[in-house]
Each structure stands twice: as C-alpha cells, then as structure tokens.
Scaffold this motif. Structure first.
Motif, PDB file in Angstrom:
ATOM      1  N   SER A  90       0.827  -1.205   0.000  1.00 53.97           N
ATOM      2  CA  SER A  90       0.000   0.000   0.000  1.00 53.97           C
ATOM      3  C   SER A  90       0.867   1.263   0.000  1.00 53.97           C
ATOM      4  O   SER A  90       2.104   1.213  -0.009  1.00 53.97           O
ATOM      5  N   TYR A  91       0.206   2.440  -0.018  1.00 49.90           N
ATOM      6  CA  TYR A  91       0.902   3.716  -0.134  1.00 49.90           C
ATOM      7  C   TYR A  91       1.960   3.891   0.958  1.00 49.90           C
ATOM      8  O   TYR A  91       1.722   3.607   2.135  1.00 49.90           O
ATOM      9  N   GLY A  92       3.104   4.395   0.529  1.00 54.78           N
ATOM     10  CA  GLY A  92       4.161   4.719   1.480  1.00 54.78           C
ATOM     11  C   GLY A  92       4.928   3.536   2.018  1.00 54.78           C
ATOM     12  O   GLY A  92       5.896   3.703   2.757  1.00 54.78           O
ATOM     13  N   HIS A  93       4.484   2.313   1.679  1.00 56.03           N
ATOM     14  CA  HIS A  93       5.152   1.098   2.140  1.00 56.03           C
ATOM     15  C   HIS A  93       5.365   1.109   3.665  1.00 56.03           C
ATOM     16  O   HIS A  93       6.444   0.782   4.156  1.00 56.03           O
ATOM     17  N   LEU A  94       4.313   1.492   4.389  1.00 59.36           N
ATOM     18  CA  LEU A  94       4.404   1.408   5.850  1.00 59.36           C
ATOM     19  C   LEU A  94       4.624  -0.018   6.320  1.00 59.36           C
ATOM     20  O   LEU A  94       5.186  -0.248   7.392  1.00 59.36           O
ATOM     21  N   TYR A  95       4.137  -0.944   5.538  1.00 59.41           N
ATOM     22  CA  TYR A  95       4.213  -2.369   5.899  1.00 59.41           C
ATOM     23  C   TYR A  95       5.008  -3.092   4.824  1.00 59.41           C
ATOM     24  O   TYR A  95       4.799  -2.885   3.616  1.00 59.41           O
ATOM     25  N   THR A  96       5.928  -3.943   5.259  1.00 61.19           N
ATOM     26  CA  THR A  96       6.722  -4.762   4.352  1.00 61.19           C
ATOM     27  C   THR A  96       6.569  -6.219   4.744  1.00 61.19           C
ATOM     28  O   THR A  96       6.671  -6.567   5.940  1.00 61.19           O
ATOM     29  N   THR A  97       6.307  -7.084   3.790  1.00 58.37           N
ATOM     30  CA  THR A  97       6.133  -8.502   4.093  1.00 58.37           C
ATOM     31  C   THR A  97       7.454  -9.093   4.587  1.00 58.37           C
ATOM     32  O   THR A  97       8.531  -8.767   4.090  1.00 58.37           O
ATOM     33  N   THR A  98       7.366  -9.949   5.564  1.00 59.28           N
ATOM     34  CA  THR A  98       8.566 -10.571   6.148  1.00 59.28           C
ATOM     35  C   THR A  98       8.803 -11.971   5.608  1.00 59.28           C
ATOM     36  O   THR A  98       9.818 -12.592   5.921  1.00 59.28           O
ATOM     37  N   GLN A  99       7.860 -12.473   4.822  1.00 58.51           N
ATOM     38  CA  GLN A  99       7.981 -13.818   4.250  1.00 58.51           C
ATOM     39  C   GLN A  99       7.105 -13.876   3.006  1.00 58.51           C
ATOM     40  O   GLN A  99       6.288 -12.985   2.759  1.00 58.51           O
ATOM     41  N   ASP A 100       7.311 -14.912   2.188  1.00 62.25           N
ATOM     42  CA  ASP A 100       6.363 -15.149   1.107  1.00 62.25           C
ATOM     43  C   ASP A 100       4.988 -15.356   1.729  1.00 62.25           C
ATOM     44  O   ASP A 100       4.838 -16.147   2.681  1.00 62.25           O
ATOM     45  N   THR A 101       3.995 -14.660   1.228  1.00 63.78           N
ATOM     46  CA  THR A 101       2.712 -14.663   1.929  1.00 63.78           C
ATOM     47  C   THR A 101       1.564 -14.478   0.941  1.00 63.78           C
ATOM     48  O   THR A 101       1.772 -14.366  -0.280  1.00 63.78           O
ATOM     49  N   THR A 102       0.385 -14.441   1.485  1.00 62.49           N
ATOM     50  CA  THR A 102      -0.835 -14.177   0.729  1.00 62.49           C
ATOM     51  C   THR A 102      -1.482 -12.927   1.302  1.00 62.49           C
ATOM     52  O   THR A 102      -1.601 -12.795   2.525  1.00 62.49           O
ATOM     53  N   VAL A 103      -1.868 -12.015   0.432  1.00 62.53           N
ATOM     54  CA  VAL A 103      -2.554 -10.809   0.905  1.00 62.53           C
ATOM     55  C   VAL A 103      -3.977 -10.795   0.364  1.00 62.53           C
ATOM     56  O   VAL A 103      -4.270 -11.357  -0.700  1.00 62.53           O
ATOM     57  N   GLY A 104      -4.864 -10.157   1.129  1.00 67.92           N
ATOM     58  CA  GLY A 104      -6.254 -10.019   0.724  1.00 67.92           C
ATOM     59  C   GLY A 104      -6.632  -8.553   0.660  1.00 67.92           C
ATOM     60  O   GLY A 104      -6.225  -7.760   1.522  1.00 67.92           O
ATOM     61  N   LEU A 105      -7.386  -8.183  -0.369  1.00 72.97           N
ATOM     62  CA  LEU A 105      -7.799  -6.804  -0.552  1.00 72.97           C
ATOM     63  C   LEU A 105      -9.231  -6.635  -0.050  1.00 72.97           C
ATOM     64  O   LEU A 105     -10.155  -7.292  -0.541  1.00 72.97           O
ATOM     65  N   VAL A 106      -9.404  -5.731   0.918  1.00 70.66           N
ATOM     66  CA  VAL A 106     -10.719  -5.430   1.482  1.00 70.66           C
ATOM     67  C   VAL A 106     -11.218  -4.140   0.821  1.00 70.66           C
ATOM     68  O   VAL A 106     -10.564  -3.096   0.943  1.00 70.66           O
ATOM     69  N   PRO A 107     -12.354  -4.160   0.136  1.00 71.39           N
ATOM     70  CA  PRO A 107     -12.762  -3.020  -0.697  1.00 71.39           C
ATOM     71  C   PRO A 107     -13.535  -1.932   0.049  1.00 71.39           C
ATOM     72  O   PRO A 107     -14.583  -1.462  -0.384  1.00 71.39           O
ATOM     73  N   VAL A 108     -12.995  -1.499   1.183  1.00 73.61           N
ATOM     74  CA  VAL A 108     -13.508  -0.324   1.896  1.00 73.61           C
ATOM     75  C   VAL A 108     -12.307   0.472   2.404  1.00 73.61           C
ATOM     76  O   VAL A 108     -11.231  -0.089   2.649  1.00 73.61           O
ATOM     77  N   GLY A 109     -12.510   1.779   2.549  1.00 72.80           N
ATOM     78  CA  GLY A 109     -11.423   2.627   3.019  1.00 72.80           C
ATOM     79  C   GLY A 109     -11.972   3.855   3.711  1.00 72.80           C
ATOM     80  O   GLY A 109     -13.125   3.877   4.158  1.00 72.80           O
ATOM     81  N   TYR A 110     -11.165   4.906   3.762  1.00 74.03           N
ATOM     82  CA  TYR A 110     -11.626   6.073   4.513  1.00 74.03           C
ATOM     83  C   TYR A 110     -12.797   6.769   3.829  1.00 74.03           C
ATOM     84  O   TYR A 110     -13.549   7.504   4.458  1.00 74.03           O
ATOM     85  N   GLY A 111     -13.014   6.510   2.530  1.00 77.05           N
ATOM     86  CA  GLY A 111     -14.211   7.011   1.867  1.00 77.05           C
ATOM     87  C   GLY A 111     -15.477   6.331   2.357  1.00 77.05           C
ATOM     88  O   GLY A 111     -16.581   6.836   2.146  1.00 77.05           O
ATOM     89  N   ASP A 112     -15.319   5.198   3.016  1.00 78.27           N
ATOM     90  CA  ASP A 112     -16.450   4.469   3.590  1.00 78.27           C
ATOM     91  C   ASP A 112     -16.557   4.673   5.092  1.00 78.27           C
ATOM     92  O   ASP A 112     -17.502   4.179   5.716  1.00 78.27           O
ATOM     93  N   GLY A 113     -15.551   5.354   5.655  1.00 78.42           N
ATOM     94  CA  GLY A 113     -15.557   5.579   7.086  1.00 78.42           C
ATOM     95  C   GLY A 113     -14.503   4.807   7.853  1.00 78.42           C
ATOM     96  O   GLY A 113     -14.407   4.928   9.077  1.00 78.42           O
ATOM     97  N   VAL A 114     -13.692   4.009   7.164  1.00 82.35           N
ATOM     98  CA  VAL A 114     -12.599   3.308   7.844  1.00 82.35           C
ATOM     99  C   VAL A 114     -11.509   4.332   8.156  1.00 82.35           C
ATOM    100  O   VAL A 114     -10.987   4.982   7.241  1.00 82.35           O
ATOM    101  N   PRO A 115     -11.143   4.517   9.420  1.00 84.46           N
ATOM    102  CA  PRO A 115     -10.194   5.596   9.737  1.00 84.46           C
ATOM    103  C   PRO A 115      -8.812   5.344   9.157  1.00 84.46           C
ATOM    104  O   PRO A 115      -8.254   4.259   9.290  1.00 84.46           O
ATOM    105  N   ARG A 116      -8.252   6.343   8.508  1.00 83.41           N
ATOM    106  CA  ARG A 116      -6.901   6.234   7.964  1.00 83.41           C
ATOM    107  C   ARG A 116      -5.886   6.013   9.074  1.00 83.41           C
ATOM    108  O   ARG A 116      -4.838   5.384   8.860  1.00 83.41           O
ATOM    109  N   HIS A 117      -6.197   6.519  10.273  1.00 82.29           N
ATOM    110  CA  HIS A 117      -5.309   6.288  11.408  1.00 82.29           C
ATOM    111  C   HIS A 117      -5.317   4.825  11.861  1.00 82.29           C
ATOM    112  O   HIS A 117      -4.554   4.452  12.755  1.00 82.29           O
ATOM    113  N   GLY A 118      -6.164   4.010  11.247  1.00 83.77           N
ATOM    114  CA  GLY A 118      -6.136   2.573  11.509  1.00 83.77           C
ATOM    115  C   GLY A 118      -5.160   1.831  10.615  1.00 83.77           C
ATOM    116  O   GLY A 118      -5.175   0.599  10.577  1.00 83.77           O
ATOM    117  N   SER A 119      -4.310   2.557   9.885  1.00 83.26           N
ATOM    118  CA  SER A 119      -3.273   1.931   9.071  1.00 83.26           C
ATOM    119  C   SER A 119      -2.292   1.180   9.965  1.00 83.26           C
ATOM    120  O   SER A 119      -2.096   1.524  11.141  1.00 83.26           O
TER     121      SER A 119
END
Length: 414
Positions: free
Chosen positions: A274-303
């Motif tokens: 995601s933006y800014g690469h705040l998070y970096t994977t530590t191993q080969d992994t699987t990621v899931g995309l959740v289709p809601v964000g701060y436009g839906d009310g999910v707080p950006r401070h919950g990053s």
C-alpha cells in the motif's frame, strides 16, 4: 434474528440489529429505574439510521428522543408523528424556531440571545414554545454561562408569565463522566444544583431536570434526576474504555460492519504494501484486498506498519475466524490484510471489521468499535458515526417492523 445472505454483489454492508437497540434501551432503563429515558438519535442515529433507531428505541421503552439539529428534529417529527417528545439542543441565530415550535419540538435555550428568537418563533407559530434551558456547569462548551443565568432565568420567567414559552426542562452535560472518580463530576453536579436553585428563585418549575449521559446513566445513579440522556450506549457501545466492555452493563453492539474480499494473491517476502510502504512482508505470503477505506468511514489512522498495529479484522468463511490487522495504509476505497502463507481465503469471502462483540481486547472472537478506536487513537462514537452513506445498511430484527429485514441506503439518510 436471521441475517440476510451477503450475496448481492455489494462490496460491504453494515448490519443494524434493531432488536439490540430495543434491548439496550430496556437495559438502560433498568440502570435508571427512577428516571425517564431520552434516547439520543443525532448524527443519523450514530450512523445506524435515525428513524429505524428511533423506532427501536421507543419499542425498548424510551420516553423522549434527542437530536442536535433542527433538520434532525423536523425529520423525526415528520417520520414519527406528533406524540413523541423530541428535544433539539444545538441551534444558531436564524434557526427555524417557528417551524420547530409549530411541530411541537422542544427547543433549547443555551445562550441569552435565544430567548428573544424563541419568543418570536412562538408568536409566529401561534403556539407556546416548549423550552429547555441548557446551563454550562463546567464543560465550557454550549450552554448558558453561570454568570448569565440570573438574567436568563428572569427573562424566561417573564416570557412564561406572558404565555409565549413554557420552561419544560433544565439540563447540562458532563465533561468526564467516563472517567470514574474524576473531580469535575462532583463540581458539575454542585453547579447544576445551584442552577436549579437559581431557576426556582425566578419562579420557574421545570418538569424535567437532566444531566446524565451514557456513562452517568450506567454508573452514577445520584445524577439521574428526572431524565437520563444515553447516546452511544443505546447502540450497545461502552461510553469509554475505563468503564469496561458493553457486556458488563447488559448491552450489545447493534452494528456489524463487514466486507467481501475483492482480491487474494501471493506476494513475495520483502515487498512493500500500500501507499508509502508502511508495511513490508517478512515472508512469502498471501494478501487479501478489502474493498472499503476512509471514503467508507474506515479511519486512515487505523493503518498498520512499523509504527504500530493497524485496525483489527476478523477473517474466515463466516467472518468470525482469526483476527488480523490492517497491513499498510488505509486508502480511500480499500486496504490490505496479510493473510499469511498458505491462506485458504478466496475472493468473495466475508471479513468483519467490527461487530456485536465485547471486542478482542476482552477475548471476544470479533473486534468491536472500541478495538478500532484503540487502533486509530479515537473513540468508538467516531467509528460508528463516520460510516459513510455509500455503505448500505441492512436492518434485521423485529423492533420497528417497517424497517426490518431489508437493505437500504436511503433509509439511513433520513
């Protein structure tokens, strides 16, 4: 209660359990048996839908409804008819006082200027205005300053004598009721009692005195007076983390916010997410995309990332399995979860951001609004009220039969 299947292609929804609202109000009445109860349904019923929430609260035994704005008050009156007492408390000069008074809405006088506008509105409406005087007892926010109260009380008494207004109530609001033992609580209670004496000295005899918010309703019976005004607890959330989880008080959250995974894919170790690469994977992994964000009310401070854990999400086929944290930045419309290597989740599987639970902080299998508040550095009130209009509300339960068991986006906006 049967929850409708989540199979209509929508990316997310909020399920509002109207029976929970009804039962929460009933439980709150048990906590304040000597007082009437005003259910606060401002801000679109704290994001739950104002009219459905109001109907459910009335089914649970609420005697009054409270809102912040004139628009909310008039919508309640139009939707519920003339018989339910409604109080509106946040009014500015030029507010539609005549329309409110004609509709039988109780209006608040919170500053000296308001008396003249209320009186003018009463004359225009051809009806006595029902007034509650709000006093600032130490919050230093809205309300008549204690120094102004003597002249406001005298003026109100004069207008009552001339038949333009009737002072129905006197009220105030507590600053720190969610912090047990805070010294401001006793100071505000003493100031409120002094305000009541001032009003009585002017010859006013209000029918209802009210001071208690959710926290005071649950924990301070000495402050219940004639009427309590719970807000967040009506919707099953604790007024604050210091008071413990909602289940301690016989409450259960009425809203569940869930989404469906839009994408599931493999990502190599060492990749930024995601933006800014705040998070970096530590191993080969699987990621899931959740289709809601701060436009839906999910707080950006919950990053989530190196600076701290993100907001919690329950994943699994039924949305109530293991709890993971947001991986990386919350975007306007989406965020990512690190599902781990060998994850079994697939696109379309349900994930739950928060639900009817005491929360993972208290060992529950689902996060609740307080868990998200903790992750975002805010309060549970903000988490539920910020849920955006584009997230459809699905109403379930038997309380308020004309709004149950159907999904609607429009109802929540009334």
């Amino acid at each position: 209660m049967t929850t409708p299947a989540f199979d209509d292609g929508t990316p997310a929804r909020a399920i509002v359990d109207l029976d929970a609202i009804r039962d929460n109000v009933s439980a709150l009445r048990d906590h304040a048996p000597s007082a009437d109860l005003m259910a606060v349904v401002k801000a679109d019923g704290y994001g739950h839908g104002m009219l459905p929430a109001a109907r459910a609260a009335l089914a649970g035994g609420a005697h009054w409804l409270g809102v912040a704005t004139a628009e909310e008050a008039l919508a309640l009156r139009a939707g519920l008819g003339p018989d339910v007492p409604v109080l509106v408390w946040l009014l500015t000069p030029g507010a539609p006082f005549a329309e409110l008074i004609a509709a039988g809405v109780d209006v608040t006088v919170a500053a000296p200027w308001a008396l003249d506008e209320v009186a003018a509105g009463a004359r225009a409406a051809g009806r006595v205005a029902r007034v509650h005087v709000k006093v600032d007892t130490g919050l230093s926010r809205n309300g008549v300053a204690m120094g102004d109260l003597p002249r406001v009380a005298r003026r109100a008494a004069g207008l009552e004598s001339s038949g333009e207004i009737h002072v129905v109530g006197v009220f105030s609001h507590l600053a720190c009721a969610d912090e047990p033992g805070h010294p401001s609580i006793d100071r505000q209670a003493a100031a409120f009692d002094a305000a009541l004496e001032e009003m009585a000295g002017a010859g006013l005899r209000p029918e209802v005195r009210h001071l208690a918010n959710s926290a005071a309703t649950l924990t301070l019976p000495g402050l219940h007076y004639d009427l309590v005004r719970p807000g967040i607890s009506v919707y099953g959330n604790s007024p604050g983390p210091l008071l413990g989880p909602p289940g301690r008080y016989g409450l259960r959250p009425a809203m569940t916010f869930e989404a469906r995974l839009a994408n599931v894919k493999h990502v190599a170790a060492g990749e930024g997410v995601s933006y800014g690469h705040l998070y970096t994977t530590t191993q080969d992994t699987t990621v899931g995309l959740v289709p809601v964000g701060y436009g839906d009310g999910v707080p950006r401070h919950g990053s989530g990332g190196a600076a701290g854990p993100g907001g919690p999400v329950a994943v699994g086929a039924d949305g109530s399995g293991r709890v993971l944290r947001v991986a990386g930045r919350v975007c306007m419309d989406q965020f990512v979860l690190d599902l781990g290597p060998g994850a079994a989740e697939r696109a379309g599987d349900v994930v739950t951001l928060f639900g009817a639970s005491d929360g993972v902080a208290h060992g529950a299998p689902l996060p609740n609004a307080q868990d998200w508040a903790d992750a975002a550095g805010t309060i549970s009130y903000e988490i539920v009220t910020r849920l955006a209009p584009r997230v459809p509300r699905t109403y379930v339960g038997t309380a308020g039969s004309d709004t149950t068991d159907r999904t609607t986006e429009g109802e929540a906006q009334q």
